[in-house]
Design a protein around this motif. Structure first.
Motif, PDB file in Angstrom:
ATOM      1  N   THR A   1      -9.114   5.291  19.821  1.00  0.00           N
ATOM      2  CA  THR A   1      -8.085   5.912  20.639  1.00  0.00           C
ATOM      3  C   THR A   1      -7.236   6.843  19.775  1.00  0.00           C
ATOM      4  OG1 THR A   1      -6.477   4.146  20.231  1.00  0.00           O
ATOM      5  CG2 THR A   1      -7.976   3.869  22.110  1.00  0.00           C
ATOM      6  N   THR A   2      -6.453   7.683  20.433  1.00  0.00           N
ATOM      7  CA  THR A   2      -5.595   8.612  19.692  1.00  0.00           C
ATOM      8  C   THR A   2      -4.622   7.861  18.795  1.00  0.00           C
ATOM      9  OG1 THR A   2      -5.761  10.211  21.493  1.00  0.00           O
ATOM     10  CG2 THR A   2      -3.946  10.499  19.934  1.00  0.00           C
ATOM     11  N   SER A   3      -4.039   6.769  19.289  1.00  0.00           N
ATOM     12  CA  SER A   3      -3.078   6.000  18.498  1.00  0.00           C
ATOM     13  C   SER A   3      -3.755   5.347  17.303  1.00  0.00           C
ATOM     14  CB  SER A   3      -2.416   4.931  19.372  1.00  0.00           C
ATOM     15  OG  SER A   3      -1.663   5.518  20.409  1.00  0.00           O
ATOM     16  N   ALA A   4      -4.947   4.792  17.504  1.00  0.00           N
ATOM     17  CA  ALA A   4      -5.655   4.153  16.397  1.00  0.00           C
ATOM     18  C   ALA A   4      -6.038   5.176  15.339  1.00  0.00           C
ATOM     19  CB  ALA A   4      -6.897   3.433  16.915  1.00  0.00           C
ATOM     20  N   SER A   5      -6.458   6.352  15.751  1.00  0.00           N
ATOM     21  CA  SER A   5      -6.794   7.409  14.791  1.00  0.00           C
ATOM     22  C   SER A   5      -5.562   7.826  14.001  1.00  0.00           C
ATOM     23  CB  SER A   5      -7.380   8.615  15.527  1.00  0.00           C
ATOM     24  OG  SER A   5      -8.584   8.272  16.172  1.00  0.00           O
ATOM     25  N   GLU A   6      -4.413   7.923  14.699  1.00  0.00           N
ATOM     26  CA  GLU A   6      -3.175   8.280  14.009  1.00  0.00           C
ATOM     27  C   GLU A   6      -2.794   7.224  12.985  1.00  0.00           C
ATOM     28  OE1 GLU A   6       1.567   9.048  15.009  1.00  0.00           O
ATOM     29  OE2 GLU A   6       0.118   8.796  16.643  1.00  0.00           O
ATOM     30  N   LEU A   7      -2.918   5.950  13.359  1.00  0.00           N
ATOM     31  CA  LEU A   7      -2.595   4.865  12.425  1.00  0.00           C
ATOM     32  C   LEU A   7      -3.527   4.904  11.218  1.00  0.00           C
ATOM     33  CD1 LEU A   7      -1.183   2.293  11.556  1.00  0.00           C
ATOM     34  CD2 LEU A   7      -2.649   1.021  13.155  1.00  0.00           C
ATOM     35  N   LYS A   8      -4.797   5.131  11.442  1.00  0.00           N
ATOM     36  CA  LYS A   8      -5.741   5.203  10.331  1.00  0.00           C
ATOM     37  C   LYS A   8      -5.369   6.314   9.361  1.00  0.00           C
ATOM     38  CE  LYS A   8     -10.579   6.226   9.273  1.00  0.00           C
ATOM     39  NZ  LYS A   8     -11.900   6.647   9.803  1.00  0.00           N
ATOM     40  N   SER A   9      -4.928   7.443   9.868  1.00  0.00           N
ATOM     41  CA  SER A   9      -4.601   8.591   9.016  1.00  0.00           C
ATOM     42  C   SER A   9      -3.375   8.366   8.150  1.00  0.00           C
ATOM     43  CB  SER A   9      -4.391   9.836   9.885  1.00  0.00           C
ATOM     44  OG  SER A   9      -3.197   9.716  10.657  1.00  0.00           O
ATOM     45  N   LEU A  10      -2.565   7.358   8.480  1.00  0.00           N
ATOM     46  CA  LEU A  10      -1.325   7.121   7.748  1.00  0.00           C
ATOM     47  C   LEU A  10      -1.519   6.318   6.468  1.00  0.00           C
ATOM     48  CD1 LEU A  10       1.092   6.368  10.733  1.00  0.00           C
ATOM     49  CD2 LEU A  10       0.848   8.495   9.432  1.00  0.00           C
ATOM     50  N   PHE A  11      -2.694   5.758   6.270  1.00  0.00           N
ATOM     51  CA  PHE A  11      -2.934   5.023   5.035  1.00  0.00           C
ATOM     52  C   PHE A  11      -3.141   6.002   3.884  1.00  0.00           C
ATOM     53  CE2 PHE A  11      -3.884   1.775   8.159  1.00  0.00           C
ATOM     54  CZ  PHE A  11      -3.371   0.622   7.560  1.00  0.00           C
ATOM     55  N   PRO A  12      -2.761   5.629   2.668  1.00  0.00           N
ATOM     56  CA  PRO A  12      -2.889   6.547   1.525  1.00  0.00           C
ATOM     57  C   PRO A  12      -4.350   6.867   1.229  1.00  0.00           C
ATOM     58  CG  PRO A  12      -2.242   4.347   0.802  1.00  0.00           C
ATOM     59  CD  PRO A  12      -2.146   4.339   2.294  1.00  0.00           C
ATOM     60  N   ASP A  13      -4.556   7.931   0.431  1.00  0.00           N
ATOM     61  CA  ASP A  13      -5.918   8.407   0.217  1.00  0.00           C
ATOM     62  C   ASP A  13      -6.754   7.463  -0.635  1.00  0.00           C
ATOM     63  OD1 ASP A  13      -4.605   8.822  -2.156  1.00  0.00           O
ATOM     64  OD2 ASP A  13      -5.003  10.978  -2.271  1.00  0.00           O
ATOM     65  N   TRP A  14      -6.122   6.527  -1.376  1.00  0.00           N
ATOM     66  CA  TRP A  14      -6.896   5.571  -2.169  1.00  0.00           C
ATOM     67  C   TRP A  14      -7.430   4.420  -1.318  1.00  0.00           C
ATOM     68  CZ3 TRP A  14      -4.464   1.023  -1.451  1.00  0.00           C
ATOM     69  CH2 TRP A  14      -3.079   1.018  -1.284  1.00  0.00           C
ATOM     70  N   ALA A  15      -7.060   4.366  -0.054  1.00  0.00           N
ATOM     71  CA  ALA A  15      -7.552   3.319   0.846  1.00  0.00           C
ATOM     72  C   ALA A  15      -8.659   3.906   1.723  1.00  0.00           C
ATOM     73  CB  ALA A  15      -6.419   2.784   1.710  1.00  0.00           C
ATOM     74  N   ASP A  16      -9.838   3.325   1.617  1.00  0.00           N
ATOM     75  CA  ASP A  16     -10.932   3.742   2.483  1.00  0.00           C
ATOM     76  C   ASP A  16     -10.949   2.831   3.705  1.00  0.00           C
ATOM     77  OD1 ASP A  16     -13.564   5.314   2.824  1.00  0.00           O
ATOM     78  OD2 ASP A  16     -14.144   3.223   3.155  1.00  0.00           O
ATOM     79  N   VAL A  17     -10.568   3.383   4.855  1.00  0.00           N
ATOM     80  CA  VAL A  17     -10.403   2.598   6.071  1.00  0.00           C
ATOM     81  C   VAL A  17     -11.623   2.791   6.974  1.00  0.00           C
ATOM     82  CG1 VAL A  17      -8.943   2.120   8.058  1.00  0.00           C
ATOM     83  CG2 VAL A  17      -7.906   2.883   5.899  1.00  0.00           C
TER      84      VAL A  17
ATOM     85  N   THR B   1      -8.792   7.600  -5.630  1.00  0.00           N
ATOM     86  CA  THR B   1      -9.849   8.181  -4.799  1.00  0.00           C
ATOM     87  C   THR B   1     -11.216   8.049  -5.460  1.00  0.00           C
ATOM     88  OG1 THR B   1      -9.359  10.344  -5.772  1.00  0.00           O
ATOM     89  CG2 THR B   1      -8.321   9.819  -3.656  1.00  0.00           C
ATOM     90  N   SER B   2     -11.227   7.805  -6.763  1.00  0.00           N
ATOM     91  CA  SER B   2     -12.498   7.549  -7.460  1.00  0.00           C
ATOM     92  C   SER B   2     -12.866   6.079  -7.458  1.00  0.00           C
ATOM     93  CB  SER B   2     -12.405   8.050  -8.911  1.00  0.00           C
ATOM     94  OG  SER B   2     -12.182   9.431  -8.955  1.00  0.00           O
ATOM     95  N   ALA B   3     -11.935   5.240  -7.055  1.00  0.00           N
ATOM     96  CA  ALA B   3     -12.180   3.797  -6.958  1.00  0.00           C
ATOM     97  C   ALA B   3     -11.351   3.265  -5.791  1.00  0.00           C
ATOM     98  CB  ALA B   3     -11.806   3.091  -8.256  1.00  0.00           C
ATOM     99  N   PRO B   4     -11.775   3.555  -4.561  1.00  0.00           N
ATOM    100  CA  PRO B   4     -10.944   3.234  -3.388  1.00  0.00           C
ATOM    101  C   PRO B   4     -10.940   1.753  -3.043  1.00  0.00           C
ATOM    102  CG  PRO B   4     -13.027   4.179  -2.689  1.00  0.00           C
ATOM    103  CD  PRO B   4     -13.003   4.267  -4.181  1.00  0.00           C
ATOM    104  N   LYS B   5      -9.881   1.363  -2.341  1.00  0.00           N
ATOM    105  CA  LYS B   5      -9.789   0.013  -1.793  1.00  0.00           C
ATOM    106  C   LYS B   5     -10.398   0.014  -0.394  1.00  0.00           C
ATOM    107  CE  LYS B   5      -6.568  -3.686  -0.544  1.00  0.00           C
ATOM    108  NZ  LYS B   5      -7.282  -4.710  -1.332  1.00  0.00           N
ATOM    109  N   ARG B   6     -11.244  -0.952  -0.121  1.00  0.00           N
ATOM    110  CA  ARG B   6     -11.893  -1.028   1.185  1.00  0.00           C
ATOM    111  C   ARG B   6     -10.998  -1.780   2.176  1.00  0.00           C
ATOM    112  NH1 ARG B   6     -15.989  -0.848  -2.583  1.00  0.00           N
ATOM    113  NH2 ARG B   6     -17.925   0.204  -1.961  1.00  0.00           N
ATOM    114  N   VAL B   7     -10.764  -1.159   3.317  1.00  0.00           N
ATOM    115  CA  VAL B   7      -9.950  -1.742   4.381  1.00  0.00           C
ATOM    116  C   VAL B   7     -10.753  -1.693   5.672  1.00  0.00           C
ATOM    117  CG1 VAL B   7      -7.782  -1.602   5.670  1.00  0.00           C
ATOM    118  CG2 VAL B   7      -7.847  -0.911   3.258  1.00  0.00           C
ATOM    119  N   VAL B   8     -10.748  -2.779   6.414  1.00  0.00           N
ATOM    120  CA  VAL B   8     -11.425  -2.826   7.710  1.00  0.00           C
ATOM    121  C   VAL B   8     -10.355  -2.859   8.805  1.00  0.00           C
ATOM    122  CG1 VAL B   8     -13.111  -4.027   9.137  1.00  0.00           C
ATOM    123  CG2 VAL B   8     -13.312  -4.108   6.648  1.00  0.00           C
ATOM    124  N   PHE B   9     -10.461  -1.935   9.742  1.00  0.00           N
ATOM    125  CA  PHE B   9      -9.487  -1.772  10.817  1.00  0.00           C
ATOM    126  C   PHE B   9     -10.237  -1.886  12.146  1.00  0.00           C
ATOM    127  CE2 PHE B   9      -6.837   1.736  13.099  1.00  0.00           C
ATOM    128  CZ  PHE B   9      -6.268   0.782  13.932  1.00  0.00           C
TER     129      PHE B   9
END
Length: 856
Positions: A828-844, A629-637
């Motif tokens: 959308t609700t589904s996209a928000s749910e999918l985004k929330s499932l990534f670990p906290d070290w991933a900045d989506v 969380t102090s050095a997150p991985k950047r993810v584009v969704f």
């Protein structure tokens, strides 16, 4: 007896290594303290009103982040931020005494122009972006008095609260404006604070101000405040067009931070600042680009929060800025600059950019390029006298030529050491990656990078001395000569650096003199003689560690956003870069002491010890996870909707991309919840059928060129209809024939439907385009996207109740193909749910794109 002698020499070598390790350890601790502003005491909220207070500024940052929920274009938070800024400025104006004339206004800016960004041409067409402007002057000032501009932007990038970038800038400006009034200082010349609302959209706010505002022609100098991280040193990264702003900075800054090399290499970093608009593209106004450069882990991520600001950074920035504002406002040069270089576009040759550097923020050294030619040539004159010194009093030609050969031999010897100091860490990095599952293990552990690569870099420095014999004096003058040559190469190239090797060469002369005197008293094998050489070099060595430590930390942090390269070679690139940078830094930090210390350290026991450390640390590094969380991985969704008309969806898909070397296979392997969620919708695979090319990401052009290896998976199509009923579409208003051969002008209308959180719209045109209505009806050179036909790309931004209207000209009867991509921040609700499932070290960073294609 031989074993006893070797044992004694080994103990002496390890004592030497230990002493040097302590010296460099203390230097590193000092550098870390300075880089993270530990030497600056932040003032609290109850600080005297005539002092800049970091705590008061941080309160503004908190209101601009937590209080707005994000300040992206298209979000409600952007307008909330503008109203907060305006209310604070109006409060300051109400508290001002009769000696002041204070004007606060909002201005909506519109315009159209083309620019290069990330080495690609993009046309920008915008409307109704809001700037908030404050002008502080004396009650006797006039409307057209020369003024000094302080610029900062209050919008934030997608997916980020923007505490550092650039809530910290806006907060500093608000505190500075308050300080000017509460301290009762009346500026001799007007001060303009520009809070621009569209920097993240490719510098639109500053462009709108400098091309349309009534005060644009009064500006004689400016400071652009920026952030590429959450704090640390507030570096002068760019200055010009003349050297005057840098001279002012060097004279008055309390914590001077900057060097001219930063400007030479600024273009390598993916990004740009408003400095470009004011000083280069549209203004030619003398100015400074001052940027927070550390804490880059959080830059443009959701982790850019108040809690992650580096304490002391805003305080140091504020102390510097108030002094600069006062000095610029008092300067007689300011009175003339508004009428001189900006309008003529000419910079006097005698006033070109200077060579400058700070010493651990304690003071700054600055001199002109003309003087640099003289100063940087002086060591060359000494080098030319070295053969005479080495052969004195002998005058034989053979001895003289032999001395020249010895110096050249020493130069080659030292050059080989420096090269090996880079090559061996690179080899170590590549070998490690052949036996591990992921790269960048040092990313979340920057200290680890030094332990991984410094020992093997030292081996590279010592190896030539171990393998070949060379006299100490020959080695010394060769190393000195190499630094002199490097200094001259830098000067001849026309760049503004060369000061580091210049400092090295001068420091080595003093060190050699002290060493020669100590040898007479203590002998050549005494630690005291060695200290006599090293101690005079300490100021130079500390600066080398400061310069190199900052560079390494900066590059490590930026590796998380430099873009992903095609596999398999892209997998190795970040580790190779970091290994090479640390090898380079080790070379210039240790190189000056090497001619003397190598006599002690180039032993098998030392080299084996360093290699053992390298192997152990490389093995340990392979076990550490590269992100946190102090050095997150950047993810584009990206949730893409392909629409057939304004109300029908043809296709929906989830697209993913990353911007570093650990690709999507790494991401999904370490994100099992997100993987399982996708598995319910499709077969999670990395087969070719799930690959997506850059054309799928055209809504983020030209940032999309940082993406490779992107994937897309099928998604629900009709869920978006719960929120949006009408989608973006293009329609023909009128077609005007221009000739009998099919030439025509097509008038189009863009309707954005019911979308409510639009960040931007991209139009990609291919075919026989001859002209368009954008950028003053000027067609730029075409670009290529994913190997397709030549494209003309325009970005449209800005809110309005009216539809966009524009025209395109075709020079033949062939159809024009137009792709329309609209980026909206609603999920959308589904996209928000999918985004929330990534670990906290991933900045989506997640958003929706509405894509449609047309033939006209």
């Amino acid at each position: 007896m031989g074993l006893w002698t070797r044992s004694m020499e080994d103990r002496r070598a390890f004592r030497c290594l230990f002493c040097l390790a302590v010296l460099y350890g203390l230097a590193s601790w000092l550098v870390y303290t300075v880089l993270h502003m530990r030497h600056v005491l932040p003032l609290g909220p109850d600080a005297p009103l005539d002092r800049f207070s970091e705590a008061r500024a941080v309160d503004h940052v908190r209101q601009l982040t937590v209080g707005t929920g994000g300040r992206q274009e298209g979000s409600p938070g952007l307008e909330l931020a503008a109203q907060y800024i305006k209310s604070q400025l109006e409060e300051i104006a109400r508290n001002a005494g009769p000696s002041y004339r204070i004007e606060v206004e909002e201005s909506l800016v519109s315009g159209s122009f083309s620019m290069y960004f990330l080495h690609h041409r993009v046309t920008l067409h915008y409307r109704n972006h809001k700037n908030v402007v404050m002008r502080i002057s004396s009650n006797i000032s006039e409307e057209h008095d020369s003024s000094f501009l302080v610029n900062g932007h209050y919008d934030s990038p997608l997916g980020s609260l923007g505490a550092g970038d650039c809530g910290s800038c806006v907060a500093s400006m608000l505190e500075l404006a308050r300080l000017i009034v509460d301290s009762k200082w009346v500026p001799p010349q007007p001060i303009i604070f520009l809070f621009n609302g569209a920097e993240e959209l490719f510098l639109l706010g500053s462009h709108g101000f400098i091309t349309t505002h009534k005060w644009r022609d009064t500006i004689g100098a400016f400071i652009d405040i920026e952030a590429s991280g959450s704090g640390g040193i507030d570096l002068v990264c760019q200055s010009g067009p003349s050297s005057w702003p840098t001279r002012v900075y060097a004279e008055v800054a309390q914590y001077p931070m900057g060097n001219s090399v930063a400007q030479d290499f600024f273009g390598i970093i993916p990004g740009d600042t408003d400095y470009r608009i004011f000083a280069e593209d549209y203004g030619k106004i003398p100015g400074l680009d001052i940027i927070f450069v550390l804490g880059g882990y959080f830059y443009h991520t959701s982790f850019d929060t108040v809690e992650n600001l580096i304490p002391g950074s805003i305080q140091g920035r504020g102390e510097n800025l108030i002094r600069l504002i006062k000095e610029f406002s008092n300067s007689s040069v300011l009175l003339n600059e508004a009428k001189n270089s900006r309008k003529s576009g000419k910079i006097l040759e005698s006033d070109e950019r200077a060579v400058f550097f700070d010493y651990l923020t304690f003071f700054m050294v600055l001199y002109s390029k003309d003087l640099a030619v003289i100063l940087h040539t002086l060591p060359l004159g000494i080098l030319l006298l070295v053969p005479f010194y080495l052969t004195f009093p002998t005058t034989a030609l053979g001895s003289f030529l032999g001395a020249i050969v010895d110096v050249l031999k020493g130069m080659l010897f030292h050059f080989s050491s420096l090269i090996l100091a880079i090559i061996l860490p690179v080899i170590a990095a590549v070998v490690r990656l052949l036996f591990t599952q992921y790269s960048m293990s040092w990313f979340a552990h920057p200290f680890l990078a030094f332990f991984m690569f410094v020992p093997c870099s030292l081996v590279g420095l010592l190896l030539p001395k171990k393998l070949w014999s060379i006299k100490e004096e020959t080695y010394y003058w060769g190393a000195y000569g190499l630094y002199v040559v490097m200094t001259m190469v830098y000067a001849i190239s026309g760049l503004s650096g060369g000061f580091l090797t210049y400092i090295m060469s001068l420091s080595m002369l003093l060190a050699w003199l002290c060493f020669s005197l100590c040898k007479r008293s203590f002998g050549p094998q005494s630690l005291r003689s060695l200290a006599g050489y090293v101690v005079p070099l300490i100021p130079c060595l500390v600066y080398s560690v400061y310069y190199g430590g900052f560079l390494t930390q900066f590059v490590i942090e930026k590796m998380g956003m430099m873009g992903s390269l095609p596999q398999p070679y892209g997998y190795f690139v970040p580790d190779v870069i970091i290994a090479a940078v640390i090898g380079l830094v080790t070379g210039w930090s240790v190189g000056p002491i090497l001619p003397v210390t190598s006599q002690w350290l180039a032993r098998s026991s030392i080299i084996n010890f360093l290699l053992q450390i390298t192997v152990v640390v490389l093995a340990l590094a392979s076990q550490l996870f590269p992100y946190s969380t102090s050095a997150p991985k950047r993810v584009v969704f990206q949730h893409t909707f392909v629409t057939a008309d304004s109300s029908k969806i043809e296709e929906s898909s989830y697209g993913f991309s990353v911007v570093d070397s650990n690709g999507l296979n790494f991401l999904f392997y370490n994100s099992p919840d997100a993987s399982r969620w996708l598995l319910n919708n499709s077969i999670l695979s990395f087969e070719d059928k799930y690959l997506s090319d850059r054309s799928s990401w055209v809504a983020t052009y030209p940032v999309s060129f940082l993406f490779t290896g992107s994937l897309k998976f099928p998604a629900k199509e009709n869920e978006i209809l719960e929120h949006y009923k009408i989608f973006p579409s293009l329609s023909i208003l009128e077609t005007v024939p221009l000739s009998e051969h099919g030439q025509r002008r097509i008038h189009l209308e863009l309707h954005l439907g019911s979308l409510s959180q639009i960040w931007g719209t991209v139009i990609n045109i291919t075919g026989p385009l001859a002209n368009w209505s954008f950028a003053d009806s000027t067609l730029p050179e075409p670009q290529t996207v994913s190997g397709g036909p030549p494209s003309y790309i325009c970005r449209l931004t800005g809110k309005s109740h009216e539809n966009w209207t524009f025209w395109l000209e075709a020079n033949s009867s062939e159809s024009l193909h137009v792709d329309l991509a609209v980026l909206d921040q609603h999920l959308t609700t589904s996209a928000s749910e999918l985004k929330s499932l990534f670990p906290d070290w991933a900045d989506v960073t997640a958003y929706s794109t509405f894509f449609s294609s047309y033939e006209f």
